[in-house]
Design a protein around this motif. Structure first.
Motif, mmCIF file in Angstrom:
data_model
loop_
_atom_site.group_PDB
_atom_site.id
_atom_site.type_symbol
_atom_site.label_atom_id
_atom_site.label_comp_id
_atom_site.label_asym_id
_atom_site.label_seq_id
_atom_site.Cartn_x
_atom_site.Cartn_y
_atom_site.Cartn_z
ATOM 1 N N ARG A 43 1.795 13.214 -13.870
ATOM 2 C CA ARG A 43 1.225 12.879 -15.180
ATOM 3 C C ARG A 43 -0.201 13.389 -15.359
ATOM 4 N N GLU A 44 -0.947 13.426 -14.253
ATOM 5 C CA GLU A 44 -2.343 13.873 -14.335
ATOM 6 C C GLU A 44 -2.502 15.313 -13.859
ATOM 7 N N HIS A 45 -1.383 15.962 -13.599
ATOM 8 C CA HIS A 45 -1.348 17.387 -13.247
ATOM 9 C C HIS A 45 -2.200 17.724 -12.019
ATOM 10 N N ARG A 46 -2.109 16.878 -11.004
ATOM 11 C CA ARG A 46 -2.883 17.139 -9.781
ATOM 12 C C ARG A 46 -2.135 18.006 -8.782
ATOM 13 N N GLY A 47 -0.864 18.200 -9.002
ATOM 14 C CA GLY A 47 -0.146 19.166 -8.189
ATOM 15 C C GLY A 47 0.907 18.589 -7.266
ATOM 16 N N LEU A 48 1.634 19.529 -6.659
ATOM 17 C CA LEU A 48 2.761 19.170 -5.807
ATOM 18 C C LEU A 48 2.351 18.463 -4.516
ATOM 19 N N TRP A 49 1.163 18.728 -3.993
ATOM 20 C CA TRP A 49 0.737 18.043 -2.763
ATOM 21 C C TRP A 49 0.596 16.536 -3.006
ATOM 22 N N TRP A 50 0.120 16.167 -4.167
ATOM 23 C CA TRP A 50 0.015 14.746 -4.507
ATOM 24 C C TRP A 50 1.412 14.134 -4.585
ATOM 25 N N ILE A 51 2.323 14.854 -5.233
ATOM 26 C CA ILE A 51 3.692 14.355 -5.369
ATOM 27 C C ILE A 51 4.354 14.238 -4.002
ATOM 28 N N ALA A 52 4.213 15.266 -3.177
ATOM 29 C CA ALA A 52 4.810 15.242 -1.832
ATOM 30 C C ALA A 52 4.239 14.102 -1.000
ATOM 31 N N SER A 53 2.945 13.880 -1.093
ATOM 32 C CA SER A 53 2.325 12.764 -0.365
ATOM 33 C C SER A 53 2.878 11.432 -0.843
ATOM 34 N N VAL A 103 5.880 10.911 -2.142
ATOM 35 C CA VAL A 103 7.258 10.780 -1.659
ATOM 36 C C VAL A 103 7.262 10.336 -0.191
ATOM 37 N N ILE A 104 6.370 10.880 0.612
ATOM 38 C CA ILE A 104 6.277 10.476 2.021
ATOM 39 C C ILE A 104 5.870 9.004 2.125
ATOM 40 N N ALA A 105 4.892 8.599 1.330
ATOM 41 C CA ALA A 105 4.452 7.203 1.352
ATOM 42 C C ALA A 105 5.580 6.272 0.911
ATOM 43 N N LEU A 106 6.334 6.662 -0.099
ATOM 44 C CA LEU A 106 7.454 5.842 -0.548
ATOM 45 C C LEU A 106 8.518 5.725 0.538
ATOM 46 N N GLY A 107 8.744 6.805 1.277
ATOM 47 C CA GLY A 107 9.672 6.741 2.406
ATOM 48 C C GLY A 107 9.166 5.810 3.492
ATOM 49 N N ILE A 147 0.845 -1.206 0.000
ATOM 50 C CA ILE A 147 0.000 0.000 0.000
ATOM 51 C C ILE A 147 0.879 1.253 0.000
ATOM 52 N N ALA A 148 1.926 1.246 0.830
ATOM 53 C CA ALA A 148 2.798 2.416 0.901
ATOM 54 C C ALA A 148 3.557 2.626 -0.410
ATOM 55 N N GLU A 149 4.146 1.572 -0.960
ATOM 56 C CA GLU A 149 4.959 1.757 -2.170
ATOM 57 C C GLU A 149 4.105 1.997 -3.406
ATOM 58 N N ILE A 150 3.136 1.153 -3.630
ATOM 59 C CA ILE A 150 2.307 1.311 -4.826
ATOM 60 C C ILE A 150 1.487 2.591 -4.715
ATOM 61 N N GLY A 151 0.939 2.844 -3.531
ATOM 62 C CA GLY A 151 0.184 4.083 -3.324
ATOM 63 C C GLY A 151 1.049 5.310 -3.505
ATOM 64 N N GLY A 152 2.278 5.260 -2.986
ATOM 65 C CA GLY A 152 3.181 6.391 -3.155
ATOM 66 C C GLY A 152 3.516 6.645 -4.612
ATOM 67 N N ALA A 153 3.819 5.585 -5.332
ATOM 68 C CA ALA A 153 4.127 5.733 -6.753
ATOM 69 C C ALA A 153 2.911 6.245 -7.523
ATOM 70 N N TRP A 154 1.731 5.767 -7.156
ATOM 71 C CA TRP A 154 0.494 6.213 -7.807
ATOM 72 C C TRP A 154 0.250 7.692 -7.545
ATOM 73 N N LEU A 155 0.503 8.135 -6.302
ATOM 74 C CA LEU A 155 0.326 9.557 -5.983
ATOM 75 C C LEU A 155 1.277 10.434 -6.788
ATOM 76 N N VAL A 156 2.535 10.007 -6.914
ATOM 77 C CA VAL A 156 3.488 10.758 -7.732
ATOM 78 C C VAL A 156 3.006 10.787 -9.181
ATOM 79 N N TRP A 157 2.568 9.654 -9.687
ATOM 80 C CA TRP A 157 2.049 9.560 -11.055
ATOM 81 C C TRP A 157 0.890 10.541 -11.249
#
Length: 111
Positions: free
Chosen positions: A29-39, A41-45, A15-25
């Motif tokens: 890619r879907e232009h949802r913004g930096l908060w999605w990307i930051a979330s 990165v935190i999940a991947l960590g 959940i953490a890795e796949i979810g984190g990668a999905w949030l970055v994606w």
């Protein structure tokens, strides 16, 4: 460590890795913004820490076994969140990967 606890940790890691990668994606890619990307990165960590709770002391074994969970989990994530429809070969491949996880993690060893 019980099999149930080990499986639960693998599911949490997925959940953490796949979810984190999905949030970055989604953020990039879907232009949802930096908060999605930051979330993401935190999940991947967080994923990096979850694996440390497995009882086996061998990083390579844990990561190899998790690889099979990642394959199956990625397909499931796609079904649940992206409308992906796996074909029989996807499902057979995922089953083979999960069988590999079982062998790697739970086969009797002389230690």
């Amino acid at each position: 460590m019980s099999v149930v606890r080990s499986v639960a940790l693998f599911l949490l890691a997925a959940i953490a890795e796949i979810g984190g990668a999905w949030l970055v994606w989604q953020g990039w890619r879907e232009h949802r913004g930096l908060w999605w990307i930051a979330s993401g990165v935190i999940a991947l960590g967080a994923y990096g820490f979850v694996a440390t709770f497995q009882s086996d002391p061998n990083f390579g074994r844990i990561l190899a076994a998790y690889g099979g969970v990642f394959v199956a989990g990625s397909l499931a994530w796609g079904v649940l969140l992206d409308g992906f429809r796996p074909d029989r070969w996807d499902l057979i491949g995922a089953a083979i990967c999960l069988a590999g996880v079982a062998v790697i993690m739970f086969a009797p060893r002389n230690t």
